[in-house]
Scaffold this active site. Structure first.
Site, PDB file in Angstrom:
ATOM      1  N   ASP A   1      -2.450 -10.585  -2.593  1.00  0.00           N
ATOM      2  CA  ASP A   1      -3.031 -10.175  -1.309  1.00  0.00           C
ATOM      3  C   ASP A   1      -4.514  -9.830  -1.538  1.00  0.00           C
ATOM      4  OD1 ASP A   1      -2.104  -8.972   1.592  1.00  0.00           O
ATOM      5  OD2 ASP A   1      -3.730  -7.773   0.726  1.00  0.00           O
TER       6      ASP A   1
ATOM      7  N   HIS B   1       0.825  -1.226   0.000  1.00  0.00           N
ATOM      8  CA  HIS B   1       0.000   0.000   0.000  1.00  0.00           C
ATOM      9  C   HIS B   1       0.854   1.270   0.000  1.00  0.00           C
ATOM     10  CE1 HIS B   1      -3.626  -2.283   0.535  1.00  0.00           C
ATOM     11  NE2 HIS B   1      -3.213  -2.794   1.684  1.00  0.00           N
TER      12      HIS B   1
ATOM     13  N   ASP C   1      -4.422 -13.217   3.156  1.00  0.00           N
ATOM     14  CA  ASP C   1      -5.681 -12.768   3.766  1.00  0.00           C
ATOM     15  C   ASP C   1      -6.873 -13.059   2.851  1.00  0.00           C
ATOM     16  OD1 ASP C   1      -4.599 -10.894   2.048  1.00  0.00           O
ATOM     17  OD2 ASP C   1      -4.726  -9.205   3.448  1.00  0.00           O
TER      18      ASP C   1
HETATM   19  C1  FKS Z   1     -10.328  -3.606   9.304  1.00  0.00           C
HETATM   20  C2  FKS Z   1      -9.930  -2.398   8.482  1.00  0.00           C
HETATM   21  C3  FKS Z   1      -8.773  -2.741   7.617  1.00  0.00           C
HETATM   22  C4  FKS Z   1      -6.748  -1.776   6.688  1.00  0.00           C
HETATM   23  C5  FKS Z   1      -6.486  -3.000   5.885  1.00  0.00           C
HETATM   24  C6  FKS Z   1      -5.018  -3.089   5.559  1.00  0.00           C
HETATM   25  C7  FKS Z   1      -4.635  -4.318   4.790  1.00  0.00           C
HETATM   26  C8  FKS Z   1      -3.132  -4.473   4.671  1.00  0.00           C
HETATM   27  C9  FKS Z   1      -2.660  -5.574   3.737  1.00  0.00           C
HETATM   28  C10 FKS Z   1      -1.128  -5.658   3.762  1.00  0.00           C
HETATM   29  F1  FKS Z   1      -0.703  -6.609   2.943  1.00  0.00           F
HETATM   30  F2  FKS Z   1      -0.589  -4.527   3.388  1.00  0.00           F
HETATM   31  F3  FKS Z   1      -0.706  -5.961   4.960  1.00  0.00           F
HETATM   32  N1  FKS Z   1      -8.105  -1.588   7.094  1.00  0.00           N
HETATM   33  N2  FKS Z   1     -11.241  -3.278  10.345  1.00  0.00           N
HETATM   34  O1  FKS Z   1      -3.175  -6.831   4.126  1.00  0.00           O
HETATM   35  O2  FKS Z   1      -3.090  -5.352   2.418  1.00  0.00           O
HETATM   36 ZN    ZN Z   2      -4.193  -7.458   2.572  1.00  0.00          ZN
END
Ligand code: FKS
Ligand code: ZN
Length: 343
Positions: A195, A159, A284
């Protein structure tokens, strides 16, 4: 499969992120890497080694200097003013505000960060630079002739854009490795981002580049973080027209549909004939992931690794997300094991 890992990842341990209406414990936590480490070790995938230090130059090829200076110094400034609590932004220069670079630490947090889930803590810079070094060291293994290598890193990177952090990411490990490979070889790079979340940072860094193909399978930005990028019609610009391919899919997408999208992304990579494939490896997409809505099961990750191996290219795997901590280890090990068995 060579595996590069550095214990300094644990220096980055955010306490809280702002979820929907409440502060919750960070999902992106040190235990994640410990579970992956235990699983790749017990799967006997290969030697686990520490990184070499590459210094600031490879970082500067992807991120701006003011941004890197900010990341390196933000904690000290925040701590002196606020105290020993996670540094999170709470105000943003949205369109209509001045585009001057602000001076206050409160304003600079919002200037460089796009969400409220990505705390800067005492060890964030140390852990993030160690992750970049791990990724560059894994790349060096491939340059020395390895068919595959795995950068077992956190914090993740996909990101993070040239001068923007968020989504638990500060330095874009995959992009830093991609650029370093181009600088060293002048060959083309294909990035496959599996991802669950769109790799907005990686996309934006290479959007106008014809020598780096970015492909991504992810939750539809109409429903899912990072919301503001990742649509199918984003195909690249200028010299990079056609070298950006997004495969957004809705919540609850059947596993077979996900693999059909993977097939299309793989065909694009095969047509591009890159000198290396870099996989932004988030798990994920797993059915049991607490913040995601895809349905892959542990065995599906073996199949993913096998398909990546059939691309027939040297492949650098870089860890991104995955929050079902008990299972991320086996899911990652399955991808790498499937790759090794078919490579
Ligand atoms: C959940 C809200 C989530 C942020 C999600 C970030 C995902 C990060 C990711 C990385 F690979 F960068 F780690 N908001 N309540 O999994 O894409
Ligand atoms: Zn992710």
């Amino acid at each position: 499969m060579d595996i590069i890992f550095d214990e300094r990842h644990s220096r980055h341990a955010g306490r809280v992120e702002l979820g929907a209406g409440e502060l919750v414990p960070c999902f992106e936590k040190p235990e994640r890497a410990e579970f992956v480490l235990a699983a790749v070790r017990s799967a006997g995938l290969g030697a686990i080694e520490p990184p070499e230090a590459y210094g600031p130059e490879p970082l500067k090829r992807v991120h701006s200097e003011p941004y890197l200076d900010f990341l390196r110094t933000a904690w000290q400034e925040w701590k002196a003013l606020v105290g020993d609590v996670d540094a999170l932004p709470s105000t943003w220069p949205v369109p209509g505000f001045s585009d001057r670079v602000p001076t206050s630490i409160f304003a600079r947090l919002g200037y460089y960060c796009f969400d409220v889930a990505t705390p800067i803590t005492e060890g964030t810079w140390e852990a993030a630079t160690a992750a970049a070094d791990c990724t560059l060291t894994a790349l060096a293994k491939i340059r020395a002739g390895a068919r595959g290598a795995f950068a077992l890193v956190r914090p993740p990177g996909h990101h993070a854009a040239r001068d923007l952090y968020g989504g638990y990411c500060y330095l874009n490990n995959a992009a830093i490795a991609a650029q370093h490979f181009v600088d060293e070889t002048r060959e083309r790079v294909a990035i496959l981002d599996v991802d669950y979340h769109h790799g907005n940072g990686t996309q934006s860094i290479f959007y106008d580049r014809g020598d780096v193909l970015f492909t991504s399978l992810h939750g539809d930005p109409n429903q899912e973080f990072p919301f503001y990028l990742g649509h199918a019609e984003e195909r690249g610009a200028g010299a990079g027209k056609g070298t950006n391919r997004n495969f957004p899919m809705p919540w609850g997408t059947p596993v077979e549909t996900w693999f059909e999208a993977l097939e299309e992304a793989c065909r694009a990579i095969e047509d591009f004939a890159p000198g290396i494939v870099i996989v932004s490896l988030g798990v994920d997409t797993f059915k049991g992931d607490p913040i995601s809505q895809f349905l892959l099961e542990s065995d599906d990750y073996t199949r993913l690794g096998e398909r990546i191996a059939r691309l027939g290219r040297p492949t650098l795997f870089v860890l991104e997300g995955g929050y079902a901590v008990e299972e991320i280890g086996v899911n990652v090990a399955n991808v790498l094991g499937g790759f090794d068995a078919s490579a």
